[in-house]
Design a protein around this motif. Sequence first.
Motif: not given
Length: 113
Positions: A7-11, A13-22
């Motif tokens: 889980s990363l935070s967008c610089v 909009c500060s939304e949490i998004f997934i940096f997927a394994a793939g």
Amino acid sequence: MKFEDKSLSCVDCSEIFIFAAGEQQFFAEKKLTNVPRRCPTCRVNRRLIRDGKDTGQCTDVKCEKCGTSTRVPFKPTGRKPVYCIPCFKSQSVPVAAGDSAPPTEATIFHDGE
Ligand SMILES: [Zn+2]
Ligand SMILES: [Zn+2]
């Protein structure tokens, strides 16, 4: 090396998004050491700006699945559901095999006779 979803935070909009394994694997294969700093939505927006496209043409919509507001670079017709990027991606993922079908109402109902 095994990758796990992060889980990363967008610089932007500060939304949490997934940096997927793939994706992490893709980055590793490309020898990219930096991690994405923006959510997929902001990345798309930035790409549109870079390509000289007016993001003013983006329409704010609510994701049909999770209700998150997202922006799409087209005008939704209203005939097709609109998804945010994570939901859109998950739509194309095949349903896990091996799930046995639950008993239908009919079979339960007739059992007691
Ligand atoms: Zn963002
Ligand atoms: Zn969604």
